[in-house]
Scaffold this active site. Structure first.
Site, PDB file in Angstrom:
ATOM      1  N   ASN A 210       0.794  -1.236   0.000  1.00 13.74           N
ATOM      2  CA  ASN A 210       0.000   0.000   0.000  1.00 13.74           C
ATOM      3  C   ASN A 210       0.828   1.288   0.000  1.00 13.74           C
ATOM      4  O   ASN A 210       0.368   2.312  -0.485  1.00 13.74           O
ATOM      5  CB  ASN A 210      -1.042  -0.003   1.120  1.00 13.74           C
ATOM      6  CG  ASN A 210      -0.451  -0.122   2.493  1.00 13.74           C
ATOM      7  OD1 ASN A 210       0.703  -0.500   2.664  1.00 13.74           O
ATOM      8  ND2 ASN A 210      -1.248   0.184   3.495  1.00 13.74           N
TER       9      ASN A 210
ATOM     10  N   LYS B 118      12.093  -8.098   1.022  1.00 11.74           N
ATOM     11  CA  LYS B 118      11.131  -8.736   0.124  1.00 11.74           C
ATOM     12  C   LYS B 118       9.907  -7.837   0.027  1.00 11.74           C
ATOM     13  O   LYS B 118       9.123  -7.739   0.955  1.00 11.74           O
ATOM     14  CB  LYS B 118      10.705 -10.106   0.670  1.00 11.74           C
ATOM     15  CG  LYS B 118       9.941 -10.907  -0.385  1.00 11.74           C
ATOM     16  CD  LYS B 118       8.976 -11.904   0.190  1.00 11.74           C
ATOM     17  CE  LYS B 118       7.695 -11.295   0.640  1.00 11.74           C
ATOM     18  NZ  LYS B 118       6.914 -10.578  -0.390  1.00 11.74           N
TER      19      LYS B 118
ATOM     20  N   GLY C 295       2.561  -5.517   7.545  1.00 11.80           N
ATOM     21  CA  GLY C 295       1.512  -6.191   6.787  1.00 11.80           C
ATOM     22  C   GLY C 295       0.350  -6.536   7.692  1.00 11.80           C
ATOM     23  O   GLY C 295       0.159  -5.905   8.733  1.00 11.80           O
ATOM     24  N   SER C 296      -0.384  -7.555   7.306  1.00 11.91           N
ATOM     25  CA  SER C 296      -1.619  -7.868   8.032  1.00 11.91           C
ATOM     26  C   SER C 296      -1.318  -8.598   9.348  1.00 11.91           C
ATOM     27  O   SER C 296      -0.296  -9.278   9.477  1.00 11.91           O
ATOM     28  CB  SER C 296      -2.512  -8.734   7.150  1.00 11.91           C
ATOM     29  OG  SER C 296      -1.837  -9.934   6.846  1.00 11.91           O
TER      30      SER C 296
ATOM     31  N   GLU D 200       4.676  -4.241  12.325  1.00 13.94           N
ATOM     32  CA  GLU D 200       3.761  -3.120  12.043  1.00 13.94           C
ATOM     33  C   GLU D 200       2.549  -3.739  11.365  1.00 13.94           C
ATOM     34  O   GLU D 200       2.585  -4.066  10.187  1.00 13.94           O
ATOM     35  CB  GLU D 200       4.429  -2.100  11.115  1.00 13.94           C
ATOM     36  CG  GLU D 200       5.655  -1.424  11.704  1.00 13.94           C
ATOM     37  CD  GLU D 200       5.323  -0.383  12.758  1.00 13.94           C
ATOM     38  OE1 GLU D 200       4.133  -0.025  12.906  1.00 13.94           O
ATOM     39  OE2 GLU D 200       6.247   0.057  13.455  1.00 13.94           O
TER      40      GLU D 200
ATOM     41  N   ARG E 296      -7.535   9.022   1.868  1.00 17.44           N
ATOM     42  CA  ARG E 296      -6.139   8.992   1.432  1.00 17.44           C
ATOM     43  C   ARG E 296      -5.778   7.544   1.080  1.00 17.44           C
ATOM     44  O   ARG E 296      -6.187   6.613   1.779  1.00 17.44           O
ATOM     45  CB  ARG E 296      -5.242   9.483   2.573  1.00 17.44           C
ATOM     46  CG  ARG E 296      -3.803   9.695   2.186  1.00 17.44           C
ATOM     47  CD  ARG E 296      -3.063  10.354   3.342  1.00 17.44           C
ATOM     48  NE  ARG E 296      -2.934   9.432   4.456  1.00 17.44           N
ATOM     49  CZ  ARG E 296      -1.802   8.823   4.812  1.00 17.44           C
ATOM     50  NH1 ARG E 296      -0.712   9.047   4.143  1.00 17.44           N
ATOM     51  NH2 ARG E 296      -1.767   8.005   5.837  1.00 17.44           N
TER      52      ARG E 296
ATOM     53  N   SER F  96       1.403  10.766  10.118  1.00  9.94           N
ATOM     54  CA  SER F  96       2.706  10.164   9.801  1.00  9.94           C
ATOM     55  C   SER F  96       3.792  11.217   9.576  1.00  9.94           C
ATOM     56  O   SER F  96       3.557  12.232   8.923  1.00  9.94           O
ATOM     57  CB  SER F  96       2.585   9.305   8.542  1.00  9.94           C
ATOM     58  OG  SER F  96       1.652   8.280   8.774  1.00  9.94           O
TER      59      SER F  96
HETATM   60  P1  NAD Z   1      -0.035  -9.070   3.846  1.00 10.01           P
HETATM   61  O1  NAD Z   1       0.136  -9.457   5.268  1.00 10.01           O
HETATM   62  O2  NAD Z   1      -0.886  -9.921   2.985  1.00 10.01           O
HETATM   63  O3  NAD Z   1       1.376  -9.015   3.115  1.00 10.01           O
HETATM   64  C1  NAD Z   1       2.427  -8.212   3.597  1.00 10.01           C
HETATM   65  C2  NAD Z   1       3.752  -8.778   3.104  1.00 10.01           C
HETATM   66  O4  NAD Z   1       3.920 -10.074   3.668  1.00 10.01           O
HETATM   67  C3  NAD Z   1       3.844  -8.963   1.590  1.00 10.01           C
HETATM   68  O5  NAD Z   1       5.153  -8.693   1.185  1.00 10.01           O
HETATM   69  C4  NAD Z   1       3.535 -10.430   1.402  1.00 10.01           C
HETATM   70  O6  NAD Z   1       4.108 -10.982   0.246  1.00 10.01           O
HETATM   71  C5  NAD Z   1       4.190 -11.018   2.638  1.00 10.01           C
HETATM   72  N1  NAD Z   1       3.662 -12.310   3.072  1.00 10.01           N
HETATM   73  C6  NAD Z   1       2.399 -12.778   2.983  1.00 10.01           C
HETATM   74  N2  NAD Z   1       2.330 -14.024   3.515  1.00 10.01           N
HETATM   75  C7  NAD Z   1       3.583 -14.332   3.954  1.00 10.01           C
HETATM   76  C8  NAD Z   1       4.152 -15.459   4.600  1.00 10.01           C
HETATM   77  N3  NAD Z   1       3.426 -16.526   4.913  1.00 10.01           N
HETATM   78  N4  NAD Z   1       5.465 -15.422   4.910  1.00 10.01           N
HETATM   79  C9  NAD Z   1       6.218 -14.340   4.619  1.00 10.01           C
HETATM   80  N5  NAD Z   1       5.725 -13.239   3.992  1.00 10.01           N
HETATM   81  C10 NAD Z   1       4.418 -13.239   3.682  1.00 10.01           C
HETATM   82  O7  NAD Z   1      -0.523  -7.564   3.857  1.00 10.01           O
HETATM   83  P2  NAD Z   1      -0.834  -6.625   2.620  1.00 10.01           P
HETATM   84  O8  NAD Z   1      -2.160  -6.985   2.075  1.00 10.01           O
HETATM   85  O9  NAD Z   1       0.319  -6.564   1.689  1.00 10.01           O
HETATM   86  O10 NAD Z   1      -0.897  -5.196   3.346  1.00 10.01           O
HETATM   87  C11 NAD Z   1      -2.015  -4.730   3.986  1.00 10.01           C
HETATM   88  C12 NAD Z   1      -1.889  -4.929   5.481  1.00 10.01           C
HETATM   89  O11 NAD Z   1      -0.705  -4.278   5.953  1.00 10.01           O
HETATM   90  C13 NAD Z   1      -3.027  -4.287   6.245  1.00 10.01           C
HETATM   91  O12 NAD Z   1      -3.428  -5.148   7.286  1.00 10.01           O
HETATM   92  C14 NAD Z   1      -2.400  -3.013   6.807  1.00 10.01           C
HETATM   93  O13 NAD Z   1      -3.032  -2.503   7.954  1.00 10.01           O
HETATM   94  C15 NAD Z   1      -1.021  -3.467   7.079  1.00 10.01           C
HETATM   95  N6  NAD Z   1      -0.111  -2.329   7.146  1.00 10.01           N
HETATM   96  C16 NAD Z   1       0.365  -1.961   8.366  1.00 10.01           C
HETATM   97  C17 NAD Z   1       1.189  -0.856   8.467  1.00 10.01           C
HETATM   98  C18 NAD Z   1       1.738  -0.427   9.794  1.00 10.01           C
HETATM   99  O14 NAD Z   1       2.691   0.344   9.786  1.00 10.01           O
HETATM  100  N7  NAD Z   1       1.191  -0.862  10.905  1.00 10.01           N
HETATM  101  C19 NAD Z   1       1.530  -0.124   7.326  1.00 10.01           C
HETATM  102  C20 NAD Z   1       1.014  -0.529   6.096  1.00 10.01           C
HETATM  103  C21 NAD Z   1       0.193  -1.638   6.019  1.00 10.01           C
END
Ligand code: NAD
Length: 490
Positions: A159, A182, A236-237, A258, A286, A449
């Site tokens: 994102n 990655k 990520g999530s 995060e 945004r 931010s």
């Molecule tokens: P996601 O968790 O699906 O993926 C994030 C990353 O993890 C990607 O690079 C993906 O390829 C990798 N990934 C997925 N499964 C994996 C596994 N089993 N092993 C290792 N890597 C793996 O999240 P997304 O859809 O890319 O991003 C959206 C999420 O990120 C939302 O939940 C959002 O709130 C969160 N996010 C948090 C912050 C923060 O600073 N707290 C900032 C941006 C996004």
């Protein structure tokens, strides 16, 4: 304006390992798709687990010499990278819009924000200070120093393709760590461009390595299990974060997480509504609502809920949906079909539970994965939209009766990343700082931010902080030394 082909040239089919640009071990590649059109815009190398380990080998090989560089040298390389980001400002913005979909104006803001981490940590590199003191008994001198934690594995989401990478890479390099990064498979191009910038800035080979892959779990597993790795930083999530914490437990790997959010946006009866509505538009729309900091639940005092809903709906009607590269567009596409389906499911569930739809509510015809900016009022407790991250342009309003009710509703989530509060009463503002379970708070502002601020959450939104004076400590370990008091009689 830079042309698309100019920007995409040079990024195709190559991983960045040990300072070399090379194909994946299998020779395979995957498409990067523009979510506004559904068209493939580039191919990138599809790394295998062996490529991931080759990248870790390179990071390990470079670790000792990079840790031994002077802080000033590390800072100056980061500063040069910041300058190069400014030189390539438009190219980077266009690249992000093409692979992620956000309007160009927002991509430009991200280049500014993302670039700032390089500048901020170029300045922090020379301020890694320890402590020296006499122990309470007076028998010895205590020295506290900081050492780079060692090779790091960084995983970023799609994102904010630039900022999520620089927010990790810059403090890691400033601290003296080498990294394997990655990026998300949906948006690998910006990270590859950033690797090129770091190389041009004079970064020694192997200090930063980038592996792009469709096999995130397969490539990450062996890296995380490798005893040479010392740190995992993930954005990520929450479900994927939990999985990675479990994997990291086996080797007691240091982690920064995060994760997801479910931000409450509180509007009290004493709020300046002009300010609250401006803040709401920013906090909700945004990045097309696809931000961990996106306001997810609008909790509005019942005496102003209708006025807030009417005025915000009028503003939402003025948003202009389209391809992010087109002039005047303020809402781009969602990242993919899954995101559209999720937004639709959450809206349908809320409406089934008697929420009223004021505007939007459905996906737009293709090509591209668009969802109309939407306002829902009177969203009932128990609706999925209040419990899950929406990650789309849907503004859900819930009325509350009094301050205690507002705090109870705001804290009724397993997440705790950011909260927004609008009130003109300073004492109430202070009470909210104390009582909301949140890592960050916007008090009468809708965007918080900043590279100079510690970004991060409490509860299931994660652990650790990125940015600020805190951010570099995620990549440093503390070393304590005791030495006898030099004047003690023996
Ligand atoms: P996601 O968790 O699906 O993926 C994030 C990353 O993890 C990607 O690079 C993906 O390829 C990798 N990934 C997925 N499964 C994996 C596994 N089993 N092993 C290792 N890597 C793996 O999240 P997304 O859809 O890319 O991003 C959206 C999420 O990120 C939302 O939940 C959002 O709130 C969160 N996010 C948090 C912050 C923060 O600073 N707290 C900032 C941006 C996004």
């Amino acid at each position: 304006m830079t042309s698309t082909s100019e920007v995409l040239d040079d990024l195709e089919d190559r991983l960045f390992i040990g300072g070399r640009w090379r194909e994946s071990a299998s020779g395979t590649r995957f498409d990067v798709v523009d979510p506004a059109t559904g068209d493939a815009i580039a191919h990138v190398a599809d790394a295998t687990p062996a490529d991931g380990i080759a990248a870790l080998d390179a990071a390990v090989a470079a670790a000792e010499s990079w840790a031994a560089t002077t802080p000033r040298v590390r800072g100056e390389i980061l500063r040069r990278a910041f300058d190069l980001v400014q030189t390539q400002f438009e190219e980077l913005a266009l690249l992000m819009t093409l692979e992620m979909g956000k309007p160009l104006a927002e991509s430009r803001s991200e280049v500014t924000y993302g670039g700032e981490f390089l500048r901020w940590f170029s300045e922090e590199a020379v301020r890694i200070n320890g402590r020296y003191g006499t122990n309470p008994e007076g028998t010895g001198r205590m020295i506290v120093s900081y050492r780079p934690v060692g090779p790091c594995y960084l995983i970023t989401p799609w994102n904010f393709p630039l900022a999520m990478a620089t927010r990790k890479i810059a403090p890691a390099l400033a601290a003296g760590c080498t990294v394997v990064l990655k990026p998300a498979e949906l948006t690998p191009l910006t990270t590859l461009a950033l690797a090129g910038i770091l190389q041009e800035a004079g970064l020694p080979d192997g200090v930063v390595n980038v592996v792009t892959t469709t096999d995130a779990a397969g490539v990450s597993g062996p890296i995380i299990r490798d005893p040479r790795l010392r740190k995992l930083s993930f954005t990520g999530s929450t479900p994927v974060g939990k999985q990675l914490i479990r994997q990291a437990a086996d080797s007691v790997l240091r982690v920064s997480m995060e994760l997801g959010g479910n931000a409450p946006f509180l509007v009290f009866e004493d709020a300046d509504l002009d300010l609250a509505i401006d803040g709401a538009m920013l906090a909700k729309f945004r990045n097309i609502g696809q931000a961990c900091t996106a306001a997810n639940r609008f909790l509005v005092h019942e005496s102003v809920a209708e006025e807030f809903a009417e005025r915000v709906t009028a503003r939402v009607r003025e948003l202009h949906m389209g391809r992010g590269t087109e002039h005047g567009v303020t809402i781009g596409p969602l990242i993919d079909d899954r995101a559209v389906t999720k937004a639709q499911d959450l809206v349908d569930d809320a409406v089934m539970r008697r929420a009223a739809l004021r505007v939007g509510g459905t996906s737009a015809p293709g090509p591209g994965t668009f969802f109309e900016p939407t306002v829902l009022v009177g969203v009932a407790t128990g609706s999925r939209i209040l419990e899950e991250e929406i990650f789309g342009p849907v503004l859900a309003i819930v009325p509350f009766a009094d301050e205690a009710d507002a705090v109870r509703l705001a804290n009724a989530t397993e997440f705790g990343l950011v909260s927004y509060v609008f009130t003109q009463d300073p004492a109430r503002g202070q009470r909210m700082i104390d009582r909301l379970e949140t890592g960050m708070m916007g008090l009468n502002v809708g965007a918080i931010s900043n590279a100079a601020a510690p970004f991060g959450g409490v509860k299931q939104s994660g652990m650790g902080r990125e940015g600020g004076v805190e951010g570099i400590h995620e990549y440093l370990s503390v070393k304590y030394t005791l030495t006898p008091d030099p004047y003690a009689k023996r």
